[in-house]
Write an enzyme that holds these catalytic residues in place. Structure first.
Site, PDB file in Angstrom:
ATOM      1  N   LYS A   1       0.856  -1.186   0.000  1.00 28.86           N
ATOM      2  CA  LYS A   1       0.000   0.000   0.000  1.00 28.86           C
ATOM      3  C   LYS A   1       0.893   1.239   0.000  1.00 28.86           C
ATOM      4  O   LYS A   1       1.790   1.359   0.858  1.00 28.86           O
ATOM      5  CB  LYS A   1      -0.846  -0.022   1.273  1.00 28.86           C
ATOM      6  CG  LYS A   1      -2.240   0.525   1.140  1.00 28.86           C
ATOM      7  CD  LYS A   1      -2.962   0.271   2.468  1.00 28.86           C
ATOM      8  CE  LYS A   1      -4.394   0.694   2.425  1.00 28.86           C
ATOM      9  NZ  LYS A   1      -5.015   0.580   3.753  1.00 28.86           N
ATOM     10  N   VAL A   2       0.663   2.109  -0.947  1.00 27.90           N
ATOM     11  CA  VAL A   2       1.443   3.353  -1.019  1.00 27.90           C
ATOM     12  C   VAL A   2       0.469   4.534  -1.031  1.00 27.90           C
ATOM     13  O   VAL A   2      -0.639   4.420  -1.558  1.00 27.90           O
ATOM     14  CB  VAL A   2       2.346   3.415  -2.277  1.00 27.90           C
ATOM     15  CG1 VAL A   2       3.361   2.287  -2.288  1.00 27.90           C
ATOM     16  CG2 VAL A   2       1.528   3.409  -3.563  1.00 27.90           C
TER      17      VAL A   2
END
Ligand code: G3P
Length: 218
Positions: free
Chosen positions: A83-84
């Protein structure tokens, strides 16, 4: 629609996974902090329980460090999704990781244009936060509709819409009506989906009548 559960509470995940309703898990730094546990330990345990995608968020804000963190998290298990955040550094990281075959979830999305950028960067999932938009007087579900329309306009964009910051069963129903691919649900909201007062009332009446017959099935 796929259901992910939005928590880092391993006991909750194990309990809900037994219902067959959990297709994946999303975590974030706030949920890990709430668990009070070591992130790597929690991540490994969740990946052992749920075979579907398990989102683990990087905490760096600069591309090279995000990439290093993402690669380290991806080594924990084959079902880890990195997840960014929806920033330019996050998008660069998304492009590199997805290009190398790692699943990426671009989070903290609050506009249709952000969702378009994430899809062009190769995101597996885009996470629009509906509850937080509602909180400031916007319409979170309108954003889901816009993203659905944009992605459907361009079949080459294969990013899945992962509706996040869901607060109520109504959010889930609206997301399903729009055709979102995934919803990530807090455990209490997932549990509420099965509840209806008429179900409870009807069951109580059936059981009362059954008792009057004096019969047993077993
Ligand atoms: O997946 C993101 C979600 O956890 C955010 O939810 O309720 O903190 O806005 P909320």
């Amino acid at each position: 629609m796929k259901f992910f559960v939005d928590t880092a509470d391993v006991d909750e995940i194990r309990d809900l996974a037994a219902t067959g309703m959990v297709d994946g898990v999303t975590t974030n730094p706030s949920l890990v902090a709430k668990s009070g546990r070591d992130f790597m330990d929690v991540l490994k345990e969740i990946c052992d329980i749920v075979p579907g995608p398990v989102s683990a968020e990087v905490t760096a804000t600069e591309h090279e460090t995000m990439l290093a963190e993402g690669r380290k998290l991806a080594e924990v298990a084959p079902n880890v999704t990195i997840k960014v955040p929806m920033t330019w550094d996050g998008l660069k990281t998304c492009k590199v990781l997805s290009g190398a075959g790692t699943q990426v979830n671009v989070t903290l999305c609050f506009s249709a244009n952000q969702a378009l950028l994430a899809a062009k960067a190769g995101a597996t999932f885009i996470s629009p936060f509906v509850g937080r938009l509602d909180d400031i007087g916007h319409d979170g579900m309108e954003l889901i509709s816009e993203i659905r329309t944009i992605y459907d306009n361009y079949p080459a964009l294969v990013t899945q819409i992962l509706v996040a910051s869901i607060r109520t069963p109504m959010h889930l129903k609206q997301a399903a009506l729009i055709g979102a691919d995934v919803s990530t649900l807090p455990p209490d909201v997932l549990r509420k989906l099965a509840h209806h007062t008429l179900t409870d009332k009807g069951l109580a009446a059936f059981l009362a009548d059954w008792q009057k017959t004096g019969q047993n099935i077993l």
